[in-house]
Design a protein around this motif. Structure first.
Motif, PDB file in Angstrom:
ATOM      1  N   GLU A  53      18.151  49.052  22.989  1.00  0.00           N
ATOM      2  CA  GLU A  53      18.943  48.921  24.213  1.00  0.00           C
ATOM      3  C   GLU A  53      18.094  48.396  25.361  1.00  0.00           C
ATOM      4  OE1 GLU A  53      20.534  52.783  24.869  1.00  0.00           O
ATOM      5  OE2 GLU A  53      22.034  52.611  23.285  1.00  0.00           O
ATOM      6  N   ALA A  54      16.843  48.805  25.419  1.00  0.00           N
ATOM      7  CA  ALA A  54      15.961  48.327  26.488  1.00  0.00           C
ATOM      8  C   ALA A  54      15.671  46.837  26.324  1.00  0.00           C
ATOM      9  CB  ALA A  54      14.663  49.124  26.477  1.00  0.00           C
ATOM     10  N   LEU A  55      15.565  46.381  25.077  1.00  0.00           N
ATOM     11  CA  LEU A  55      15.320  44.963  24.847  1.00  0.00           C
ATOM     12  C   LEU A  55      16.540  44.112  25.184  1.00  0.00           C
ATOM     13  CD1 LEU A  55      13.287  45.009  21.513  1.00  0.00           C
ATOM     14  CD2 LEU A  55      12.458  44.404  23.784  1.00  0.00           C
ATOM     15  N   LEU A  56      17.732  44.646  24.963  1.00  0.00           N
ATOM     16  CA  LEU A  56      18.945  43.879  25.204  1.00  0.00           C
ATOM     17  C   LEU A  56      19.366  43.876  26.670  1.00  0.00           C
ATOM     18  CD1 LEU A  56      21.075  44.908  22.087  1.00  0.00           C
ATOM     19  CD2 LEU A  56      19.785  42.795  22.465  1.00  0.00           C
ATOM     20  N   SER A  57      18.975  44.876  27.422  1.00  0.00           N
ATOM     21  CA  SER A  57      19.377  44.939  28.824  1.00  0.00           C
ATOM     22  C   SER A  57      18.559  43.938  29.638  1.00  0.00           C
ATOM     23  CB  SER A  57      19.171  46.349  29.378  1.00  0.00           C
ATOM     24  OG  SER A  57      17.798  46.655  29.410  1.00  0.00           O
ATOM     25  N   PRO A  58      19.171  43.380  30.698  1.00  0.00           N
ATOM     26  CA  PRO A  58      18.433  42.411  31.517  1.00  0.00           C
ATOM     27  C   PRO A  58      17.315  43.121  32.289  1.00  0.00           C
ATOM     28  CG  PRO A  58      20.542  42.912  32.515  1.00  0.00           C
ATOM     29  CD  PRO A  58      20.518  43.585  31.179  1.00  0.00           C
ATOM     30  N   PRO A  59      16.232  42.402  32.566  1.00  0.00           N
ATOM     31  CA  PRO A  59      15.133  43.038  33.300  1.00  0.00           C
ATOM     32  C   PRO A  59      15.568  43.370  34.729  1.00  0.00           C
ATOM     33  CG  PRO A  59      14.734  40.691  33.057  1.00  0.00           C
ATOM     34  CD  PRO A  59      15.960  41.021  32.244  1.00  0.00           C
TER      35      PRO A  59
END
Length: 69
Positions: A24-30
């Motif tokens: 989920e952290a990788l898929l969410s925008p920075p």
């Protein structure tokens, strides 16, 4: 044997939850970074005064005044 099965199930659940949060952290925008603050030049007299104080403190720390006596 039942205690080992419970430990194994807990460990697998923890690993699965960890992997899920990483995905989920990788898929969410920075997160958006705030714009850098500009340094307004301000009053040149105050800037010069602060610079003089810092320079004098540096000389005192190097003990130059003790050599001049």
């Amino acid at each position: 044997m039942e205690a080992n099965e419970k430990r194994l199930a807990a460990a697998l659940a923890a690993v699965t939850a960890y992997i899920q949060t990483e995905e989920e952290a990788l898929l969410s925008p920075p997160p958006k970074r705030p714009a850098p603050r500009r340094f307004d030049q301000g009053n040149l007299w105050s800037l010069s005064g602060r610079q003089g104080m810092m320079q004098m403190r540096g000389l005192m720390q190097m003990k130059t005044f003790n050599r001049l006596r």
